[in-house]
Design an enzyme around this catalytic site. Structure first.
Site, PDB file in Angstrom:
ATOM      1  N   ASP A  23       0.789  -1.235   0.000  1.00  0.00           N
ATOM      2  CA  ASP A  23       0.000   0.000   0.000  1.00  0.00           C
ATOM      3  C   ASP A  23       0.819   1.282   0.000  1.00  0.00           C
ATOM      4  OD1 ASP A  23      -2.762  -0.858  -0.048  1.00  0.00           O
ATOM      5  OD2 ASP A  23      -2.341  -1.800   1.881  1.00  0.00           O
ATOM      6  N   ASP A  71      -7.432  -3.596  -5.100  1.00  0.00           N
ATOM      7  CA  ASP A  71      -6.958  -2.319  -4.554  1.00  0.00           C
ATOM      8  C   ASP A  71      -5.553  -1.977  -5.049  1.00  0.00           C
ATOM      9  OD1 ASP A  71      -8.546  -4.080  -2.939  1.00  0.00           O
ATOM     10  OD2 ASP A  71      -8.462  -2.691  -1.268  1.00  0.00           O
TER      11      ASP A  71
END
Length: 422
Positions: free
Chosen positions: A114, A179
């Site tokens: 991330d 994502d």
């Protein structure tokens, strides 16, 4: 007489358009003014621990924070940058800089995927608005760290270190979640400012394999695709936060729309534009999308044929919740997609505007000083994990402000993205 009527009609149309744009300019300004006030209240609430990054609220309405190693710390400074950019408020800009610079240790972080969220939403906006070379160097190092998670056999960036199915005994060592498309923007940036094409190669390869293995024929999306690192083949397709493995998790679809739109911007490859449009059309035209355009947390929740299906956190029954975070992400993505699509541009922009107006309504935008000082209400983190259900989420606020900023630029006839200098 006929010419006079045509001229009068033209003048009326122009006047209507002017009034409409004028009203929308007021709409954007009012929301940024509100956001600035709410963010300043949030800053006051975070004075006690300046390394605790806002994320959500608990059941009593109190602020819940997280440390920098979570996936969400970049969103709060990112929101501060957007609010400061619009208002010119020096206090907000100073706070944005301080909260951004607290994340510098993450430039060498490699434990999950991330870094795009963590560093590009914070340092990316910081560099865009200040041109500070130190910020650019931090972003490049962050891209190097993210690149360590790329596997040439699978052709993807590894998301989590391990994934265990919540409904069975399957355990996977190379999961890739939808994502992850959002983190590719950091790699494209690094390639442009350094001239190192390896970053771009990783980003494009990951996008190609995601397009191949994670997008269904109807342009819905799988949440988690797991790979065999020996053969590179798909070992499983499951969900972590959706209703079922074969359902469409709303925020996952939002990440996909945004991600493939961004990849098209960076590559101009028509395959990615076609995919982004297909994903967007699926979202916009789905029969289960409510009239206000704010989706339920999963498009197929409660439907037969979507198994195993999760039980809600209460009363052992499935409950439908809205997800404002998914709507905010899609609104921002559609603002950009509207500038690329030759046949559907107006449709995408108008849909995004409707979403923004819904999000800014009392049903979703919190009263000033309430909601833990977050902007939006009614988001969902993960119902299968019984966490962050019907609460504010820091990333919902970030993409709401980004969508407003993009809308403002489009109304002013400005480009959304400047050419990146080396």
């Amino acid at each position: 007489m006929k010419q006079s009527l045509v001229l009068l009609g033209f003048i009326s149309l122009v006047t209507f358009a002017f009034r409409s744009d004028k009203n929308e300019t007021v709409f954007v300004k009012e929301n940024f003014t509100y956001a600035g006030k709410q963010l300043k209240k949030m800053l006051t609430a975070t004075e006690i621990n300046k390394l605790a990054f806002p994320r959500t609220i608990n059941k009593t309405g109190k602020l819940v924070t997280t440390n920098m190693y979570d996936w969400t710390p970049g969103f709060f400074p990112g929101s501060l940058w957007y609010a400061a950019e619009f208002s010119g408020d020096a206090a907000l800009k100073n706070a944005a800089q301080q909260w951004t610079e607290r994340l510098e240790p993450l430039k060498t972080f490699t434990q999950h995927h991330d870094l795009g969220f963590m560093m590009y939403c914070s340092y990316g906006n910081a560099y865009r608005l200040t041109g500070n070379e130190a910020y650019k160097n931090i972003l490049v190092q962050s891209a190097r760290s993210l690149s360590t998670r790329f596997n040439p056999v699978t052709g993807c960036i590894k998301s989590w270190n391990i994934f265990k199915s919540w409904h069975g005994s399957n355990t996977y060592n190379f999961p890739v979640i939808i994502d992850n498309m959002m983190n590719l923007e950091l790699l494209f940036f690094a390639s442009k400012v350094t001239g190192d094409t390896s970053f771009r190669h990783i980003a494009v390869t990951h996008a190609e394999n995601t397009m191949k293995n994670q997008i269904r024929n109807d342009y819905s999306s799988y949440h988690v695709v797991c790979y065999d690192t020996i053969t590179g083949k798909v070992a499983g397709r499951e969900t972590a936060q959706g209703y079922a493995d074969n359902s469409t998790w709303s925020r996952g679809q939002a990440w996909a729309i945004y991600g493939f739109t961004m990849v098209y911007r960076e590559t101009k490859d028509p395959r990615f534009l076609k995919t982004a449009e297909g994903l967007a059309d699926y979202f916009m035209n789905h029969k289960n999308l409510p009239a206000d355009k704010i989706p339920y947390w999963d498009f197929n929740a409660l439907q037969k044929g979507y198994t195993p299906g999760v039980r809600s956190h209460a009363n052992n029954v499935n409950i439908l919740y809205r997800d404002a975070s998914a709507a905010a992400i899609v609104a921002s993505a559609l603002m950009e997609l509207s500038t690329y699509s030759s046949s559907k541009g107006n449709q995408y922009r108008n849909f995004a505007v409707k979403m923004l107006h819904s999000l800014a309504s009392p049903a979703y935008r919190a009263p000033l000083g309430n909601n833990g000082n977050f902007l939006l209400m009614q988001s969902v983190g993960s119902i299968p994990h019984n966490t962050e259900i019907n609460v504010p989420l820091v990333y919902a606020d970030y993409y709401f402000l980004e969508a407003l900023q993009r809308y403002d630029l489009l109304m002013k006839g400005k480009k959304l993205f400047a050419v990146q200098k080396k």
